[in-house]
Design an enzyme around this catalytic site. Sequence first.
Site, PDB file in Angstrom:
ATOM      1  CE  LYS A 269      -4.403   0.855   0.079  1.00 48.62           C
ATOM      2  NZ  LYS A 269      -5.544   0.000  -0.278  1.00 48.62           N
TER       3      LYS A 269
ATOM      4  CG  ASP B 164      -7.140   3.157  -1.097  1.00 43.93           C
ATOM      5  OD1 ASP B 164      -7.570   2.000  -1.028  1.00 43.93           O
ATOM      6  OD2 ASP B 164      -7.272   3.969  -0.158  1.00 43.93           O
TER       7      ASP B 164
ATOM      8  N   GLY C 205     -20.345   7.562   1.370  1.00 37.64           N
ATOM      9  CA  GLY C 205     -19.445   8.007   0.314  1.00 37.64           C
ATOM     10  C   GLY C 205     -20.192   8.183  -0.996  1.00 37.64           C
ATOM     11  CG  PHE C 206     -19.919  11.422  -3.292  1.00 37.20           C
ATOM     12  CD1 PHE C 206     -19.125  11.933  -4.311  1.00 37.20           C
ATOM     13  CD2 PHE C 206     -19.883  12.043  -2.055  1.00 37.20           C
ATOM     14  CE1 PHE C 206     -18.327  13.045  -4.084  1.00 37.20           C
ATOM     15  CE2 PHE C 206     -19.082  13.158  -1.826  1.00 37.20           C
ATOM     16  CZ  PHE C 206     -18.296  13.661  -2.843  1.00 37.20           C
TER      17      PHE C 206
ATOM     18  CG  ASN D  38     -13.972   3.557  -8.214  1.00 34.97           C
ATOM     19  OD1 ASN D  38     -13.549   2.538  -7.694  1.00 34.97           O
ATOM     20  ND2 ASN D  38     -14.363   3.616  -9.459  1.00 34.97           N
TER      21      ASN D  38
ATOM     22  CB  ALA E 253     -20.267   5.016  -3.001  1.00 34.51           C
ATOM     23  CD1 TRP E 254     -20.923   5.758 -10.481  1.00 36.61           C
ATOM     24  CD2 TRP E 254     -19.193   4.359 -10.770  1.00 36.61           C
ATOM     25  NE1 TRP E 254     -20.817   5.473 -11.815  1.00 36.61           N
ATOM     26  CE2 TRP E 254     -19.767   4.622 -12.025  1.00 36.61           C
ATOM     27  CE3 TRP E 254     -18.088   3.502 -10.688  1.00 36.61           C
ATOM     28  CZ2 TRP E 254     -19.275   4.053 -13.200  1.00 36.61           C
ATOM     29  CZ3 TRP E 254     -17.592   2.945 -11.848  1.00 36.61           C
ATOM     30  CH2 TRP E 254     -18.187   3.225 -13.087  1.00 36.61           C
TER      31      TRP E 254
END
Length: 441
Positions: free
Chosen positions: A118, A158, A230-231, A233, A235-236
């Site tokens: 990461k 991320d 969230g909104f 990537n 959550a989409w």
Amino acid sequence: MSTLERKYPYEPEYLQAVREVLESIEDVYNEHPEFEKAKIVERMVEPERILTFRVTWTDDRGEIQTNTGYRVQFNSAIGPYKGGLRFHKAVTPGMLKFLGFEQTFKNALTTLPMGGGKGGSDFDPKGKSDGEIMRFCQAFMLELWRIIGPDTDVPAGDVGVGGREIGYMTGMYKKLAHEYNTGVLTGKGMTWGGSILRPEATGFGALYFTKQVIETAQRDIKGCRIALSGFGNVAWGAAIKATQMGAKVVAVSGPDGVCEIPDGITDEMIKYMLVMRASNRDQVSMMADQFPGKAIFTPGKKAWSVKCDVALPCAFQNELDENDARELIANGTWCCCEVSNMGCRPEAIRAFQEAGVLFAPGKAVNAGGVATSGLEMTQNASHISWTGEEVDGRLHKIMTSIHEACVRYGTREDGTIDYVKGANIAGFMKVATAMLEQGVI
Ligand code: 2IT
């Protein structure tokens, strides 16, 4: 644990992630004296290597800015380091160590040969122009390129890193390394080596998994009211697949508050999530401004204040605490699948489990993202592109096999499934065995 607490007192997320795994594997570990003898746990909790570097770039006003960049190469026992880059103002080495540790077990669950890594930076994308994002990504790659490669370490996106950032970083990597192999980062654009469905994969995989959790408990996802946080990537992708499955997404949220969508999210709203993300404003209130009367914004509230059957944290670690869990339970929520990495506080998980709420951890639920990155690596290495059906079919199979692994290792005496234990033991057994077989290194 007490050794780690003494050594890393300022890394609470890392300690939290390690504690959860150690608690889950305690019994299995004690049944394997060969692990103990080889000091597998002591070795496994320590990253193999961490690179820290300075990132200097110039903003639109001509002012020089300095950030810190990191790459944590956590564990290479089962393959090259693999995992995303996070650009967020709160990034610390401890946060990336927790994410790298989680990634190691998650990647082991995918059935693909990928180790855990990461990285990221404390760069804050909020309010930055496209030019500033590009210059930061280029400056970041100026250091990172030395330690990555298609068979060594393969970063991806991320929080704060999507297709645009991966593009800028790939461009700079090629210039610096004189390597034109497309496989050094994943999450690329579709015309230059990206895999179809990678952008959707984390959310799609999460819903495939959630559906199996729900069906294993003899219930149906169709008609469920789902609250997402969230909104971005993740959550989409989750909103698209949940809607396709006949569920109703009744909430999305952001750092500024929650948007309740009583009639369920529409395709138009899902499309608009991409506009919200690209704006770099980081405000979910944009949804309410765009869809007045349909999306109702409440400032300062979380998605967990909205009545729902299924809660899907899709944003950030520890975004759902004990109070949130209690509010959800009181409102009748009966399932929570973590889509964000370590989205729930340990006390929240305990509250869910005690109340009989179905709960599954991020490292199982969200593994479809990195699994599809693994599929992107395979396509790049063989210089081909698969169709959407091919990728989706493989993603589906991988999520099914992760669910099976959780059932195998996590079934309780009463027949219910402890997904936390199941995922941790399954991931641990694979990594521990590989480490054992490769000697003391
Ligand atoms: O947390 C994750 O699994 C990711 N951010 C995706 C990592 C990847 O390499 O695709």
